[in-house]
Design an enzyme around this catalytic site. Structure first.
Site, PDB file in Angstrom:
ATOM      1  N   GLN A 221       0.820  -1.204   0.000  1.00  0.00           N
ATOM      2  CA  GLN A 221       0.000   0.000   0.000  1.00  0.00           C
ATOM      3  C   GLN A 221       0.860   1.263   0.000  1.00  0.00           C
ATOM      4  OE1 GLN A 221      -2.981  -2.056   3.141  1.00  0.00           O
ATOM      5  NE2 GLN A 221      -3.467   0.079   2.762  1.00  0.00           N
ATOM      6  N   ARG A 368      -8.971  -0.263   7.851  1.00  0.00           N
ATOM      7  CA  ARG A 368     -10.040   0.609   7.341  1.00  0.00           C
ATOM      8  C   ARG A 368     -10.431   1.655   8.376  1.00  0.00           C
ATOM      9  NH1 ARG A 368     -14.059  -1.325   2.701  1.00  0.00           N
ATOM     10  NH2 ARG A 368     -14.675   0.745   2.013  1.00  0.00           N
ATOM     11  N   CYS A 369      -9.400   2.283   8.950  1.00  0.00           N
ATOM     12  CA  CYS A 369      -9.629   3.406   9.852  1.00  0.00           C
ATOM     13  C   CYS A 369      -8.384   4.269   9.838  1.00  0.00           C
ATOM     14  CB  CYS A 369      -9.965   2.944  11.268  1.00  0.00           C
ATOM     15  SG  CYS A 369      -8.546   2.573  12.293  1.00  0.00           S
ATOM     16  N   GLU A 738     -12.914   5.150   5.050  1.00  0.00           N
ATOM     17  CA  GLU A 738     -12.893   4.533   6.378  1.00  0.00           C
ATOM     18  C   GLU A 738     -14.204   4.727   7.132  1.00  0.00           C
ATOM     19  OE1 GLU A 738     -10.142   3.132   6.393  1.00  0.00           O
ATOM     20  OE2 GLU A 738      -8.713   4.373   5.305  1.00  0.00           O
TER      21      GLU A 738
END
Length: 789
Positions: A221, A368-369, A738
């Site tokens: 990523q 996902r935050c 997110e």
């Protein structure tokens, strides 16, 4: 004890015996796994079956004798080259291959390289490791006991404490609590969970001895950050390292850290001079790569009798596993958890977090935050609901009474953040109206009279994304700017190279649309490139909803730089002053004479063929965007559930999600992000947990017991939006990827607790499984025996 280690840890998977089994376990969807290079060989990690054990000996001779085996690398081999440890992204260090002892089940012990992956798997089973078991520590609450075993013997500090971090006014908060007429408290555990991306982690390392160039095809990523770490660890000049991240099958934070498999493949390629591929199995991914959450939290609210919230006090214990491998900005060891005051106007607050080591896999990634924001939002939304119960107030009314009013923005929160913009009441009202809140409360009252269980859960969250401003944010010392490079070709077509890396977010569409909006070039004429460190400008990558707030902003500013130069060329071509020109997307025209104009395509051609005297040829620009502040998307989610008294099963009847992410570039992409995030939130709330028994054995190390929702379990999502643009962002965007995973878990849990609140239930820890709910109902004596209880 001598243990012959299989690639899949005993009791948690199955040894690979047939090619068909291996294909099933490895999967066919790994895009890095599609890379085929001449002479490529394959690596397989040998992993520990124990959570805490002394390494007595490692015998690799039988593995080496297997035909087709090229090398077996151990921690001692790496130590001779000073490569047995590598830095983490949180200024800790992590063993590449174990030396001295192992610290968690599935820790990497050796690396086998063979001509094909089947031989590598067979050879890994022949590696014999003698272990001496040591006391296991899996309870973080016991980690700081004087009698607890010290796990990290490599550290000068002889205990299991990693950090203490605090923010806010302790004394002022304590004073408010002393005099508060109303208080509420919740002890909430946000369980250890895992992103479980569709594609597991892997790489192909290819060192060319003739050129001295190392090319690594990587599930990354953050390709540039990984390149820098490889240079620091391996001693290879950074200009000789190329990281290529092709299409990636999901990341969710899991593909931000550097993993031992990457380093081992690189070392093997450097040693053998051939490309080495390593692709982990699904069980390896779940058992050893970056986990998320594992926060043990206590929150208290002080309020008056009318429900005005005055102060918040938070104390948290963070379980980081064997190494602090969290991907957090340097100044924030607990991430951005201090956004835990949420959407509410507190006069004062204090937050403290302690991190500890345990015999578990390392991690603490932002699943996902945005760096622990999910934990923060969950905690504040749970304790607000508990306060509503204590005061016998409607949870929607309590929230409305305490929202930060729009006139207070930009708002300085008591824990230090400056919220850019917000209108929480508008989002709440839209959600309440959309779901028919008043009618649902009447229906709930009628159902309770009949003994039926129905609950309504609300979460009004504020997120903090777009890391981040250079004065505050860095990872490993690298400031968290991001970048865009745009080049317009003579024919008016464009290429846009980015420092981010999409894993399915639709960057190719989003960035092209930004260029189209700013320059008037059709989006179909804009090629977007990411993931190749030899061509892309340096960037910190994609995670924590930072792509649009940072790289999206860089794209807009780079396009505006091009537009400024295009204006000079247009003035030259039209034989007028720049001040006489006006812009509309796609062309400059002379004010008052719209027919006298030059399109961006004509200007692009002139940039290479008819350049004004003294002006540099070409039409391109690069921008490294350093945001002045973070952005603060928000929303209100409302969930309606029905509970089966006989089984404890929770049925999500309706779920309304109202998001505000500022100005939207592509509504369809935003909608897709919200649907995906809500589904992941559903899984976390009701299904998922990676746990450990007292011996450190992983519970949840395969998809047999770490569950993923299918279309059958996933409810219909009802979405809507409000729009409160960010005042400091170049085009008012805030980010959204997110948000649904941040806001949905508390909405789900609040709904279940609301359904049981008349029974005296104030909190249930996630995952809220049917067994947990049924056990509570049984304890309360109201299970429906006729339904099979």
């Amino acid at each position: 004890m001598i243990h012959k280690t299989s690639p899949e840890i005993g009791g948690m998977g199955h040894s690979i015996k047939r090619k068909e089994d291996l294909r099933f376990i490895q999967g066919k969807g790994n895009y890095v796994d599609d890379v085929r290079l001449p002479g490529m060989v394959y690596g397989q990690l040998v992993r520990s079956p124990y959570a805490h054990a002394r390494l007595k000996s490692i015998n690799v001779e039988n593995a080496k004798k297997l035909p087709g085996v090229l090398a077996v690398i151990t921690g001692e081999d790496l130590a001779k080259a000073n490569l047995s440890w590598m830095p983490t992204l949180s200024y800790d260090k992590q063993m590449v291959l174990a030396t001295g002892k192992v610290l968690f089940q599935s820790q990497e012990v050796a690396f086998v390289v063979a001509e094909d992956r089947y031989t590598a798997a067979d050879a890994a089973e022949l590696v014999e490791v003698e272990y001496e078991e040591l006391p296991v520590l899996v309870d973080p609450h016991k980690a700081l006991d004087p009698s607890a075993p010290v796990l990290r013997e490599d550290r000068e500090q002889k205990n299991n404490h990693i950090f203490h971090w605090e923010v806010g006014d302790r004394q002022g908060t304590e004073q408010i609590f002393k005099n508060a007429p109303a208080k509420a408290q919740v002890h909430a555990f946000f369980q250890r969970c895992h992103p479980a991306p569709l594609e597991t982690c892997g790489c192909v390392a290819d060192f060319n001895r003739a050129t001295g160039k190392l090319t690594v095809y990587l599930t990354s990523q953050a390709p540039h950050a990984h390149r820098t770490v490889f240079a620091l660890v391996g001693g290879i000049p950074e200009q000789n390292i190329r990281v290529i991240s092709p299409d990636i099958g999901g990341g969710f934070g899991n593909k931000v850290p550097v993993y031992p498999g990457y380093v081992c493949a690189i070392v093997a390629s450097l040693t053998l001079g051939v490309p080495v591929k390593w692709i982990e199995t699904r069980s390896e991914n779940l058992q050893s790569t970056g986990f998320a959450r594992d926060y043990h939290m206590t929150a208290e609210i002080a309020a008056d009798r009318e429900g005005r919230m005055q102060a918040l006090r938070v104390k948290t214990l963070a379980d980081h596993g064997a190494f602090n491998a969290a991907a957090q900005p340097t100044k924030f060891p607990a991430g951005l958890f201090s956004v835990c005051t949420g959407s509410y106007d507190f006069a004062n607050a204090f937050c403290e977090v302690d991190g500890v080591y345990t015999n578990k896999a390392p991690g603490g990634i932002a699943y996902r935050c945005s760096f622990r924001v999910t934990e923060a939002a969950y905690l504040i939304e749970r304790v607000v609901d508990v306060l509503a119960l204590e005061l016998k107030m409607d949870p929607a009314e309590l929230r409305r009474k305490n929202f930060i009013p729009p006139a207070k923005f930009p708002y300085k929160a008591p824990l230090g953040w400056t919220y850019d913009s917000g209108n929480y009441e508008a989002a709440m009202k839209l959600a309440l109206d959309k779901i028919g809140y008043e009618q649902l409360r009447k229906e709930q009252a009628e159902k309770r009279k009949k003994g039926e269980l129905m609950g309504i859960g609300i979460a009004s969250f504020t997120e903090i994304v777009g890391a981040g401003p250079a004065h505050t944010f860095d990872i490993l010392g690298i400031k968290m700017f991001d970048s865009a490079e745009i080049r317009i070709h003579p024919t008016g077509k464009a290429i846009c190279r980015m420092g981010t890396k999409s894993q399915g977010q639709g960057h190719e569409t989003t960035y092209a649309q930004i260029v189209a909006q700013e320059l008037g070039i059709p989006a179909a004429d804009v090629m977007v490139e990411e993931g190749d460190t030899d061509t892309a400008p340096y960037g910190l990558g994609t995670y924590a909803s930072r792509s649009t707030p940072t790289s999206g902003a860089a794209t807009a500013i780079a396009a505006r730089k091009i537009r400024d130069k295009a204006k000079k060329i247009a003035a030259y071509l039209l034989e007028c002053s720049e001040n006489d020109l006006e812009w509309e997307p796609g062309k400059f025209s002379v004010k008052g004479v719209p027919s006298k104009a030059k399109t961006i395509q004509e200007i692009a051609f002139a940039a290479y063929t008819n350049i004004p005297p003294g002006l540099e040829a070409g039409l391109e620009a690069v921008d490294y965007y350093d945001p002045p502040n973070l952005t603060f998307p928000f929303g209100t989610y409302i969930c309606v559930v029905d509970i089966d008294k006989g089984t404890g099963e929770v049925k999500v009847r309706r779920f309304v999600a109202v998001d505000d992410c500022g100005n939207i570039i592509n509504p369809m992409i935003v909608e897709g992000q919200i649907h995906g995030g809500l589904t992941e939130g559903l899984a976390i709330a009701f299904m998922q947990q990676i746990d450990y028994d007292e011996n450190g054995n992983v519970q949840g190390g395969s998809f047999m017991d770490y569950l993923l929702p299918t279309a059958v379990e996933t409810p219909h999502w009802e979405t809507d939006k409000t729009c409160t643009p960010s005042p400091h962002h170049p085009f008012g965007a805030k980010g959204v990827g997110e948000s649904p995973n941040v806001g949905s878990p508390p909405a789900f849990v609040n709904a279940v607790v609301d359904a049981l609140s008349h029974l005296g239930v104030k909190h249930i820890d996630m995952p809220v499984t049917p067994w947990k709910v049924w056990s509570i109902l049984k304890e309360k004596g109201i299970t429906d025996q006729a339904d099979g209880a």
